[in-house]
Design a protein around this motif. Sequence first.
Motif, PDB file in Angstrom:
ATOM      1  N   UNK A  65       0.689  -1.072   1.093  1.00 52.97           N
ATOM      2  CA  UNK A  65      -0.225  -0.229   0.318  1.00 52.97           C
ATOM      3  C   UNK A  65       0.515   0.994  -0.217  1.00 52.97           C
ATOM      4  N   UNK A  66      -0.182   1.745  -1.079  1.00 55.77           N
ATOM      5  CA  UNK A  66       0.420   2.924  -1.687  1.00 55.77           C
ATOM      6  C   UNK A  66       0.901   3.913  -0.626  1.00 55.77           C
ATOM      7  N   UNK A  67       0.070   4.145   0.383  1.00 63.54           N
ATOM      8  CA  UNK A  67       0.484   5.012   1.482  1.00 63.54           C
ATOM      9  C   UNK A  67       0.517   6.484   1.132  1.00 63.54           C
ATOM     10  N   UNK A  68      -0.172   6.862   0.053  1.00 69.93           N
ATOM     11  CA  UNK A  68      -0.227   8.273  -0.323  1.00 69.93           C
ATOM     12  C   UNK A  68      -1.684   8.619  -0.595  1.00 69.93           C
ATOM     13  N   UNK A  69      -2.199   9.645   0.064  1.00 74.10           N
ATOM     14  CA  UNK A  69      -3.586  10.045  -0.136  1.00 74.10           C
ATOM     15  C   UNK A  69      -3.643  11.030  -1.305  1.00 74.10           C
ATOM     16  N   UNK A  70      -3.849  10.475  -2.507  1.00 66.02           N
ATOM     17  CA  UNK A  70      -3.771  11.289  -3.716  1.00 66.02           C
ATOM     18  C   UNK A  70      -4.840  12.379  -3.729  1.00 66.02           C
ATOM     19  N   UNK A  71      -6.055  12.047  -3.237  1.00 62.09           N
ATOM     20  CA  UNK A  71      -7.159  13.013  -3.230  1.00 62.09           C
ATOM     21  C   UNK A  71      -6.888  14.172  -2.275  1.00 62.09           C
ATOM     22  N   UNK A  72      -6.067  13.904  -1.278  1.00 62.22           N
ATOM     23  CA  UNK A  72      -5.878  14.867  -0.201  1.00 62.22           C
ATOM     24  C   UNK A  72      -4.475  15.473  -0.253  1.00 62.22           C
ATOM     25  N   UNK A  73      -4.195  16.189  -1.360  1.00 66.55           N
ATOM     26  CA  UNK A  73      -2.903  16.860  -1.551  1.00 66.55           C
ATOM     27  C   UNK A  73      -1.699  15.927  -1.413  1.00 66.55           C
ATOM     28  N   UNK A  74      -1.887  14.682  -1.786  1.00 65.25           N
ATOM     29  CA  UNK A  74      -0.787  13.709  -1.784  1.00 65.25           C
ATOM     30  C   UNK A  74      -0.159  13.544  -0.402  1.00 65.25           C
ATOM     31  N   UNK A 121      11.193   5.096 -10.789  1.00 65.40           N
ATOM     32  CA  UNK A 121      11.070   6.323 -11.568  1.00 65.40           C
ATOM     33  C   UNK A 121      12.376   6.653 -12.298  1.00 65.40           C
ATOM     34  N   UNK A 122      13.428   6.951 -11.558  1.00 71.59           N
ATOM     35  CA  UNK A 122      14.664   7.365 -12.213  1.00 71.59           C
ATOM     36  C   UNK A 122      15.411   6.169 -12.817  1.00 71.59           C
ATOM     37  N   UNK A 125      10.441  14.242   1.063  1.00 73.02           N
ATOM     38  CA  UNK A 125       9.145  13.559   1.039  1.00 73.02           C
ATOM     39  C   UNK A 125       8.600  13.506  -0.385  1.00 73.02           C
ATOM     40  N   UNK A 126       8.789  14.600  -1.124  1.00 75.35           N
ATOM     41  CA  UNK A 126       8.288  14.640  -2.499  1.00 75.35           C
ATOM     42  C   UNK A 126       8.981  13.574  -3.348  1.00 75.35           C
ATOM     43  N   UNK A 127      10.308  13.416  -3.168  1.00 72.36           N
ATOM     44  CA  UNK A 127      11.019  12.382  -3.917  1.00 72.36           C
ATOM     45  C   UNK A 127      10.474  10.994  -3.565  1.00 72.36           C
ATOM     46  N   UNK A 128      10.306  10.776  -2.265  1.00 74.91           N
ATOM     47  CA  UNK A 128       9.835   9.473  -1.806  1.00 74.91           C
ATOM     48  C   UNK A 128       8.455   9.167  -2.395  1.00 74.91           C
ATOM     49  N   UNK A 129       7.573  10.169  -2.379  1.00 77.89           N
ATOM     50  CA  UNK A 129       6.198   9.962  -2.848  1.00 77.89           C
ATOM     51  C   UNK A 129       6.153   9.791  -4.372  1.00 77.89           C
ATOM     52  N   UNK A 130       6.933  10.589  -5.103  1.00 74.79           N
ATOM     53  CA  UNK A 130       7.010  10.419  -6.560  1.00 74.79           C
ATOM     54  C   UNK A 130       7.430   8.992  -6.900  1.00 74.79           C
ATOM     55  N   UNK A 131       8.509   8.547  -6.251  1.00 74.19           N
ATOM     56  CA  UNK A 131       9.030   7.207  -6.523  1.00 74.19           C
ATOM     57  C   UNK A 131       7.998   6.144  -6.158  1.00 74.19           C
ATOM     58  N   UNK A 132       7.315   6.383  -5.037  1.00 77.88           N
ATOM     59  CA  UNK A 132       6.323   5.423  -4.576  1.00 77.88           C
ATOM     60  C   UNK A 132       5.165   5.302  -5.571  1.00 77.88           C
TER      61      UNK A 132
END
Length: 651
Positions: A41-50, A165-166, A136-143
């Motif tokens: 799964x995406x594994x990022x809670x976008x609604x909850x501050x990512x 992404x890159x 973590x930000x890099x990982x989440x952006x890429x994800x």
Amino acid sequence: MAKSIVIVESPTKVKTINKILGKNFKVVSSMGHLVDLPKSTLGVDIENDFEPKLIVVRKKQKILTKLKKDCAKAKEIYFASDPDREGEAIGWNLVSHIGEGKKIFRVTFQEITKEAVLKAFKHPREFDQKKINAQMARRVLDRIVGYKISPLLWKKVGSRLSAGRVQSVALRIIVDREREIKKFVPNEYWQISVDLKKEGYDNILEASFEKINGEKPEIGSQDRANELVESIRKEKFVVTDITKRQISRKSQAPLRTSTMQQEAFNKLRFNASKTMMVAQQLYEGIDLGDGETIGLITYMRTDSVNVSNEAIEKVRSFIGDNYGEKYLPEIPNKFKAKKSAQEAHEAIRPSDVLRRPNDLRQYLDDDQFKLYELIWNKFVSSQMVPSLYENKKIEIAAGNFQFGASGSTLLFDGYLAIENEAREEESKIDFSHYDKGDNLNLVEVKPTQHFTKPPPRFSDASLVKALEEDGIGRPSTYASIILTLVMRNYVEREKGYLGPTELGVLISDLLVEYFSKIMDITFTAKMEENLDLIEEGDLVYKDLLKEFYQPFNEELDYAEDNIVKTENFVDKDCPECGKKLLIKWGRRGKFLSCSGFPDCKHAEPLTLGIKCPEEGCEGEVVKRKSSRGAFYGCTKYPQCTYVSKELPEEE
Ligand SMILES: [Zn+2]
Ligand SMILES: [Zn+2]
């Protein structure tokens, strides 16, 4: 007393570091990331501050269980993973699993040597949350990019494809270059040189046609060249001037990740991934015969050209002792890093300059030796004095025409004493027989035809250079960007040069059409800068993700509504269910699939419509790929083993 536990991420480091720390410590390896975003799964809670939802990687459960056991009795745990964001995150993500009730320390060192490791253990620190957040930000952006865009590729192009992404921006750079090459129209131009001889002196002096009436000539056709040749033949040649100029050339900075990858490609033909793999071996430790493994170079992921004071002192005394004082600059050479470089990091250099490449020859394999030699040479030469050349130029007039011949002589080698191959630029032309006012006899006029050339395809070296200049990617990502594009079959390596595949062009064009932000170099560079800002504490994780997500989400909505499923039917029916077959893209290229999928799972290779030339074979010719490049094979493989590099002629 219970031993203190030291956690590193690689088994090679275990051996090297345990030897240094002695029996009060037990060094164990986490074998890379134990904790990561889930695969399914995406594994990022976008609604909850990512907020990322990290889980223990399924295949690594056993390793974690063992780590827990190792740590059970320990009072202190030292996290000694690599000294960068990723190392910081690898360690930190384990703390909640194994750190309860323990004293937690973070230790970092730029080189795995006794002095550096012991010094680091004397000054342990706390985890750096800013570094962890940046990682973590890099990982989440890429994800987010990967998980949201990939399904659109499945719909439009084919299943199991993915977009990063890159990597996608890098793909675009490669595709754009390919188009530039394809549409390039070569222009014809001519150059003219003359062979001249001085009375009583046997040698020929070759001079090039430089100016006519003081202007640079443009010779676009053979007719024009012939016209000029005729006029030149009628003139008398006189030496009008001989000039001398001394030119000093400074040594370059010691290597950092990007320049190491470039040099290793240009001099050793290593691709970027190979360079990083070999550098990691040198960094993590090599057995020098007595059972003691030692890290031979400093950390290989760095954008810094700093050198520690101790290393500077050591290399200066090495240069003084072995080359003499005249090779030693009065004060150490300083080099400027790019603005994002981290001061705490160092250039890539030998951990001990006294270990000369040839002293280590017997302990290193060929690749390790070559790369170590490159790193050692660049480091030592970076702290030596400039080389000095004398450039001479002879100016020759012939009526309205001007000719010139030049050559350079090495007066003092300076830092080139280390790097012998660089001397070859020297061109020894003996000008001592010529004087101002000399008359020269014309022996021959030589016109030559040339064409302007298209820009070359990117190599690993020139792509890394371009990525760094554009501000895309970082020392930890250059090699993996290229590797990912090749593995996904979006880009092919041909004789060391990178060209897009048909699939790569398709993906790049689709992404440029629907995701102009993601595919924009400036936008991607800004994101990389923002990650640096998080590490410096000047930007907050959730703010960066918000800034990114809003425009991305708009593009995503538009793409989801507008990308239509395309179906390329062919004139052939499914042998199993009778429905039409259609062309689909897989990771290994095009193939034919039943339009009844998923009810009917029939798939077959897309043939070229040419019968297999093998006698008695009913198969057809297909294009296939192996690690060594593309070839033609038979649909009846393995019964028929026909292979050919060339496309067979149709009878
Ligand atoms: Zn079917
Ligand atoms: Zn066949």
